[in-house]
Design an enzyme around this catalytic site. Sequence first.
Site, PDB file in Angstrom:
ATOM      1  N   ARG A  40       0.824  -1.213   0.000  1.00 55.16           N
ATOM      2  CA  ARG A  40       0.000   0.000   0.000  1.00 55.16           C
ATOM      3  C   ARG A  40       0.859   1.265   0.000  1.00 55.16           C
ATOM      4  NH1 ARG A  40      -4.962  -1.888   3.972  1.00 55.16           N
ATOM      5  NH2 ARG A  40      -6.379  -2.433   2.266  1.00 55.16           N
ATOM      6  N   LYS A 211     -14.957 -14.609   7.236  1.00 55.35           N
ATOM      7  CA  LYS A 211     -16.363 -14.629   7.651  1.00 55.35           C
ATOM      8  C   LYS A 211     -17.334 -14.471   6.495  1.00 55.35           C
ATOM      9  CE  LYS A 211     -17.241 -12.327  11.545  1.00 55.35           C
ATOM     10  NZ  LYS A 211     -17.159 -11.046  12.274  1.00 55.35           N
ATOM     11  N   GLY A 365      -7.180  -6.848   1.409  1.00 57.60           N
ATOM     12  CA  GLY A 365      -5.870  -6.631   2.010  1.00 57.60           C
ATOM     13  C   GLY A 365      -5.106  -7.922   2.201  1.00 57.60           C
ATOM     14  N   GLY A 389     -12.529  -3.834   1.682  1.00 56.20           N
ATOM     15  CA  GLY A 389     -13.916  -3.420   1.905  1.00 56.20           C
ATOM     16  C   GLY A 389     -14.406  -2.481   0.813  1.00 56.20           C
TER      17      GLY A 389
HETATM   18  P1  ADP Z   1      -9.280 -10.094   2.602  1.00 50.83           P
HETATM   19  O1  ADP Z   1      -8.521  -9.180   3.535  1.00 50.83           O
HETATM   20  O2  ADP Z   1      -8.450 -10.498   1.428  1.00 50.83           O
HETATM   21  O3  ADP Z   1     -10.617  -9.542   2.223  1.00 50.83           O
HETATM   22  P2  ADP Z   1     -10.349 -11.632   4.806  1.00 50.83           P
HETATM   23  O4  ADP Z   1      -9.911 -10.546   5.741  1.00 50.83           O
HETATM   24  O5  ADP Z   1     -11.787 -11.827   4.577  1.00 50.83           O
HETATM   25  O6  ADP Z   1      -9.578 -11.453   3.397  1.00 50.83           O
HETATM   26  O7  ADP Z   1      -9.810 -13.042   5.339  1.00 50.83           O
HETATM   27  C1  ADP Z   1      -8.450 -13.289   5.518  1.00 50.83           C
HETATM   28  C2  ADP Z   1      -8.253 -14.288   6.610  1.00 50.83           C
HETATM   29  O8  ADP Z   1      -9.046 -15.435   6.412  1.00 50.83           O
HETATM   30  C3  ADP Z   1      -6.820 -14.770   6.675  1.00 50.83           C
HETATM   31  O9  ADP Z   1      -6.210 -14.255   7.830  1.00 50.83           O
HETATM   32  C4  ADP Z   1      -6.930 -16.287   6.708  1.00 50.83           C
HETATM   33  O10 ADP Z   1      -6.098 -16.895   7.673  1.00 50.83           O
HETATM   34  C5  ADP Z   1      -8.392 -16.494   7.075  1.00 50.83           C
HETATM   35  N1  ADP Z   1      -8.879 -17.804   6.650  1.00 50.83           N
HETATM   36  C6  ADP Z   1      -8.894 -18.348   5.428  1.00 50.83           C
HETATM   37  N2  ADP Z   1      -9.343 -19.608   5.428  1.00 50.83           N
HETATM   38  C7  ADP Z   1      -9.641 -19.899   6.711  1.00 50.83           C
HETATM   39  C8  ADP Z   1     -10.146 -21.065   7.385  1.00 50.83           C
HETATM   40  N3  ADP Z   1     -10.419 -22.170   6.717  1.00 50.83           N
HETATM   41  N4  ADP Z   1     -10.308 -20.986   8.710  1.00 50.83           N
HETATM   42  C9  ADP Z   1     -10.026 -19.854   9.380  1.00 50.83           C
HETATM   43  N5  ADP Z   1      -9.546 -18.738   8.815  1.00 50.83           N
HETATM   44  C10 ADP Z   1      -9.352 -18.747   7.491  1.00 50.83           C
HETATM   45 MG    MG Z   2      -8.716  -8.836   5.675  1.00 50.53          MG
END
Ligand code: ADP
Ligand code: MG
Length: 409
Positions: A40, A211, A365, A389
Amino acid sequence: MRTLDGLIKHGVQGRRILVRSDLNVPLSKDGKRAVTDDGRIRASLPTLTKLLDHGARVIVTAHLGRPAGEPDPAYSLGPVADRLAQLLGRPVEFALDTVGVSARLLADGLQDGEVLLLENVRFNAGETSKDDAERREFGRCLALLTGGEDDGGAFVEDAFGAVHRKHASVYDVATLLPHYCGDLVRDELEVLRELTGEPKRPYVVVLGGSKVSDKLAVIESLLPKVDKLLVGGGMCFTFLAAQGHEVGESLLEADQIDACRELLGAKSSDGTTKIVLPSDIVVAAEVSDDVPSQVVPADAIPADMVGLDIGPDTVQAFAAELGSARTVFWNGPMGVFEVAQFAAGTKGVAEAVAAVDGLSVVGGGDSAAAVRALGLDVNAFGHISTGGGASLEFLEGKTLPGVAVLEEA
Ligand code: ADP
Ligand code: MG
């Protein structure tokens, strides 16, 4: 919308320009607070360099993490100031406060082509306040650092990762100063508009991350538009549960099961289900580097195990869908990629996204950080968005306050 180039054309030499950048980078948690992924910061350089090269006196404001609206050394932008200076190749003054004595003195003392970074803007409760008057008052203090409009002050919005927030440094300052769209925000919007316009088909979206509740809204608005939606990461377990499968100790949001079941009913024009779930899962007793792990069918997760990555068959199936796609958007890691033995799913999908013959966009991110941490060639992707987001809310069709305010006179 007025652009940075438009501002430059008017002349910026000697003028104090407030720039909202997105410098919200991950720092090491070992007490050293080293910048572990400077993506970033790098993405913010073109706008800053353009202004500085034209003799502007640049005041950068940015946030880091979620401090509680008061100064907290654990969230100081200090380490970011150092890395920014390295990457810009020029000194960066660093104010010890946001709009206090330090910020005002340093802002007043700026010379042409010099840059000042203010301390974490969320150290002031006004930044994120829901009370419009309080937020606006803080925005006024920020805007005043430029001397105000009569003194040549202007605002450049360049923090794409924050434009979905109605915060003082993102929204209110733009109502108080002549405002311009920075090059990063311009580029991000241009790519995302391709996704919401007439994307070349097949259009495949891959979603993962932790989530499902965070992303249910985007799934709902994307489903009618996409040809396939591939689901991995922590959120796949709520979908698997909706199909009636045991998910063991995996991430599960029981209150979202009904919503997920409904989404699973969506069909493509060829009659196949739009949402594609994993067929196999890497499970272990816990998240750790050395715990034994195994691959099990997605409908046979042992009750005492946690699903931590998608399995190899799933990677192949997802890669096959991506192989025929002409437009791809990927958000959210496929597993707990931070731990090496659960990174293969994310790496496999990332490679397939990078190989897409068409437009490939990575948003989020953690997803962007994963691409870099896993050693993939960032240039192989069509676009890596700095906003998680923000990019999701754009795709949902929501109004982004930090963009909408730029469109106002
Ligand atoms: P982004 O920032 O790319 O939008 P998120 O913040 O939604 O992604 O999710 C990222 C997190 O999801 C990571 O820290 C990763 O460890 C977690 N994650 C991915 N798969 C699983 C899983 N099966 N169980 C728990 N956490 C998970
Ligand atoms: Mg994230």
